[in-house]
Design an enzyme around this catalytic site. Structure first.
Site, PDB file in Angstrom:
ATOM      1  N   ASP A  63       0.859  -1.187   0.000  1.00  0.00           N
ATOM      2  CA  ASP A  63       0.000   0.000   0.000  1.00  0.00           C
ATOM      3  C   ASP A  63       0.897   1.239   0.000  1.00  0.00           C
ATOM      4  OD1 ASP A  63      -1.675   2.230   1.164  1.00  0.00           O
ATOM      5  OD2 ASP A  63      -3.183   0.656   1.099  1.00  0.00           O
ATOM      6  N   ASN A  71      -2.146  12.703  -4.864  1.00  0.00           N
ATOM      7  CA  ASN A  71      -3.178  13.114  -5.819  1.00  0.00           C
ATOM      8  C   ASN A  71      -3.696  14.518  -5.542  1.00  0.00           C
ATOM      9  OD1 ASN A  71      -3.307  10.897  -7.559  1.00  0.00           O
ATOM     10  ND2 ASN A  71      -4.667   9.765  -6.198  1.00  0.00           N
ATOM     11  N   HIS A  76      -3.660  14.030 -10.368  1.00  0.00           N
ATOM     12  CA  HIS A  76      -3.835  12.613 -10.653  1.00  0.00           C
ATOM     13  C   HIS A  76      -2.839  12.095 -11.690  1.00  0.00           C
ATOM     14  CE1 HIS A  76      -7.416  11.761  -8.225  1.00  0.00           C
ATOM     15  NE2 HIS A  76      -7.750  13.020  -8.475  1.00  0.00           N
ATOM     16  N   ASP A  80      -0.663   8.873 -11.128  1.00  0.00           N
ATOM     17  CA  ASP A  80      -0.512   7.758 -12.064  1.00  0.00           C
ATOM     18  C   ASP A  80       0.964   7.437 -12.312  1.00  0.00           C
ATOM     19  OD1 ASP A  80      -3.228   7.525 -12.281  1.00  0.00           O
ATOM     20  OD2 ASP A  80      -3.367   8.441 -14.268  1.00  0.00           O
ATOM     21  N   GLU A 106      -4.180   2.345  -4.881  1.00  0.00           N
ATOM     22  CA  GLU A 106      -2.740   2.352  -4.611  1.00  0.00           C
ATOM     23  C   GLU A 106      -2.246   1.033  -4.022  1.00  0.00           C
ATOM     24  OE1 GLU A 106      -4.597   4.360  -0.910  1.00  0.00           O
ATOM     25  OE2 GLU A 106      -5.111   3.917  -2.992  1.00  0.00           O
TER      26      GLU A 106
END
Length: 203
Positions: A63, A71, A76, A80, A106
């Site tokens: 995680d 983000n 975003h 990514d 994630e």
């Protein structure tokens, strides 16, 4: 003869298209690692293998720490990029035949066959350190919390995942950027063996 050759070409083309569609159906489009659907199918077969051949398989849940912050502050597209770069670091950390998956958001999962638990722990710690030391171009310093468990012959797919998830939750609640073994946490009294949730909820 010409008609037969044409039919053969059409059949070969159709089979190739089907293979490409199968790959796409089992691949995460962003990171190019396997997706949740592929994990569900593979974990069921690994459970059968554990029961039948008594092989040792570790399930690792990764995680990314504070990913929402990435983000929110960087956007975003940068989020990514972080996901893509973490997946590449995963590829660098594990063997070719270890299975890498993006579970969602994630979270990533690894299925790793190993002779003993220490070998798995070394590999997982190597990944944690790689991420910690990597200079992410836009996001800066990124860390991951890792939880893992050995897959047991009596497991359902969800039971193994839930143990790894509880180990990750412990890591995130105790400072993040940690590798935590569910069995070690239970042995130390930090966690207790608990009931699993319904398989439908995760898989």
């Amino acid at each position: 003869a010409v008609a037969a050759a044409q039919n053969t070409k059409v059949l070969e083309s159709t089979m190739a298209d089907n293979r490409r569609l199968e790959v796409l159906a089992h691949t995460d489009p962003l990171t190019a690692v396997l997706n949740r659907r592929a994990l569900t199918e593979r974990l069921s077969s690994e459970l059968e293998r554990v029961k039948r051949y008594e092989t040792q398989v570790s399930l690792l849940l990764i995680d990314i720490d504070h990913f929402k912050r990435v983000n929110d502050t960087c956007g975003h597209l940068i989020g990514d990029e972080v996901l893509l770069l973490v997946s590449r670091l995963m590829r660098a950390s594990f063997r070719f035949h270890d299975r890498l998956y993006r579970f969602g958001g994630e979270e990533f999962v690894v299925l790793m066959r190993c002779a003993h638990g220490e070998a798995a722990k070394v590999a997982f710690e190597r990944l944690r350190m790689l991420v910690e030391r990597y200079a992410f171009p836009q996001a800066g310093h990124i860390t991951v919390s890792i939880g893992y468990t050995e897959v047991r012959p009596v497991d359902t797919p969800n039971a193994a995942f839930e143990r790894a998830d509880r180990a990750v939750y412990y890591a995130k609640a105790h400072g993040r950027n940690l590798v935590c073994s569910h069995s070690e946490l239970v042995a130390r009294g930090e966690l207790v063996e608990g009931k699993t949730v319904n398989d439908v909820e995760l898989f």
